[in-house]
Design an enzyme around this catalytic site. Structure first.
Site, PDB file in Angstrom:
ATOM      1  CB  ILE A 191      84.232  52.923  47.007  1.00 43.97           C
ATOM      2  CG1 ILE A 191      83.470  51.613  46.803  1.00 43.97           C
ATOM      3  CG2 ILE A 191      83.388  53.917  47.806  1.00 43.97           C
ATOM      4  CD1 ILE A 191      83.273  50.795  48.065  1.00 43.97           C
ATOM      5  CG  ASP A 208      95.866  54.987  46.802  1.00 41.90           C
ATOM      6  OD1 ASP A 208      96.907  54.289  46.688  1.00 41.90           O
ATOM      7  OD2 ASP A 208      94.737  54.520  46.603  1.00 41.90           O
ATOM      8  NE  ARG A 230      85.144  44.687  54.803  1.00 41.56           N
ATOM      9  CZ  ARG A 230      84.280  44.981  53.843  1.00 41.56           C
ATOM     10  NH1 ARG A 230      83.679  46.177  53.858  1.00 41.56           N
ATOM     11  NH2 ARG A 230      84.016  44.114  52.883  1.00 41.56           N
ATOM     12  CD  GLU A 243      80.166  44.709  59.956  1.00 43.54           C
ATOM     13  OE1 GLU A 243      79.313  45.266  59.247  1.00 43.54           O
ATOM     14  OE2 GLU A 243      81.381  44.820  59.763  1.00 43.54           O
ATOM     15  CG  HIS A 249      78.176  46.839  56.480  1.00 48.17           C
ATOM     16  ND1 HIS A 249      79.143  45.905  56.785  1.00 48.17           N
ATOM     17  CD2 HIS A 249      78.516  47.332  55.246  1.00 48.17           C
ATOM     18  CE1 HIS A 249      80.014  45.814  55.783  1.00 48.17           C
ATOM     19  NE2 HIS A 249      79.647  46.682  54.848  1.00 48.17           N
TER      20      HIS A 249
END
Length: 342
Positions: free
Chosen positions: A173, A192, A253, A281, A300
């Site tokens: 993504i 990263d 997340r 969540e 979401h």
């Protein structure tokens, strides 16, 4: 009398209740029936029953077409599927149902993660552009004033020209977001640890440490996988480093962000946030996130929804066709890569 042999592989659908009806149009079912021997209306939600239509189909299946809610492929299930050679997952992560037993038996696995990455990247691009234009603040201010605001004096920090955007994670993504940002006048930073300076240069981004990324970016967008080492990777220190007025975007997340630390910053109004995921969540009923004027909270929805499911189905059926033709999968999942992916 002439006997014809049907050499098409046998396929079984295995996914959660109600998913197949939303994933597969009549066009997809027709294509499946042409490529494989399958009952497109038989969908397995459980693969452990010893008898019945699902058990019979599983015993002969060479292919499983799975999606969200697919039952786990345990040793017991695989013992009941002696002919199984491949799993085609019409969604993103396969971690929920593909087990070590699958890899041990040499079962090939592919997923539609690339198809699912695109709507998340599109959502992220929209969030970045709206953050730069201060759309939330402007809309709220306009609703309060109900007259023309003082554009020159009130929008001096607004705009997307030469903004610095920081991306946390060059995941599938994250890389799609990099591609979508190319036509715009952004400086793009990347954190990263698995991406070399050479690779970052090829992507057209500047590799930096996480702290430097947070300190320099007007928008910080999180695209790292949920792993033990990424838990709360955006913590109080990183949030404190972000410039006043900066926006945090999280479509990955919720656990990647220290939410109490983020709330501390949001309640002061110093930072803004676009949150498609939270931890937990579903935020508690009394969570300030629902009402804060500097927060856009969505349930979401960044991933594939509605007609975007058909893109995943199309990619999955392309992979089924490759299997039928004896061609390697275009987007295989490798067990070694799962440790660094969602």
């Amino acid at each position: 009398m002439h006997h014809t042999t049907d050499n098409r592989p046998a396929l079984l659908l295995a996914m959660g209740p109600g998913i197949a009806e939303r994933l597969l149009t009549e066009r997809h079912r027709t294509r499946l029936a042409a490529l494989t021997r399958t009952d497109p209306h038989l969908v397995a939600h459980d693969l452990t029953a010893p008898t019945g239509p699902v058990a019979e189909a599983l015993a002969g299946a060479e292919l499983l077409l799975t999606c969200w809610g697919a039952p786990p492929l345990t040793e017991h299930v695989l013992d009941a599927a002696p002919r199984l050679r491949a799993v085609v997952h019409a969604a993103g992560s396969v971690k929920h149902h593909v087990t070590k037993a699958c890899w041990a038996r040499g079962i090939a696995v592919t997923s539609a993660a690339a198809a699912n990455a695109l709507p998340v990247a599109e959502y992220t691009l929209a969030a970045i552009l709206f953050a730069g234009k201060e759309v939330l603040r402007s809309a709220r201010h306009y609703a309060e004033l109900r007259t023309a605001p003082e554009w020159l004096s009130e929008t001096d920090r607004t705009g997307n020209y030469r903004r610095t955007v920081g991306l946390v994670g060059a995941s599938r993504i994250g890389r799609r977001v990099i591609e979508l940002l190319r036509p715009f006048d952004f400086e793009v930073l990347l954190y990263d640890p698995y991406v070399s300076g050479t690779e970052a240069g090829a992507l057209g981004v500047e590799p930096v440490s996480l702290d430097e990324l947070c300190a320099r970016s007007s928008v910080v967008s999180v695209h790292a996988p949920q792993l033990p080492e990424t838990h709360h990777m955006i913590g109080a220190r990183q949030l404190a480093l972000m410039p006043t007025g900066a926006t945090l975007v999280n479509t990955a997340r919720g656990s990647l962000v220290d939410e109490p630390a983020l709330l501390t910053e949001l309640l002061t109004g110093r930072l803004h946030a676009v949150l498609d995921v939270t931890d937990p969540e579903l935020p508690p009923q009394d969570s300030p996130l629902y009402a804060l004027p500097n927060v856009l909270l969505t349930p979401h929805i960044a991933g594939s929804l509605g007609n975007e499911l058909y893109r995943m189905a199309d990619q999955a059926l392309d992979e089924v066709e490759r299997f039928v033709s004896g061609v390697p999968f275009a987007d295989p999942v490798h067990p070694l890569s799962l440790g660094r992916s969602a």
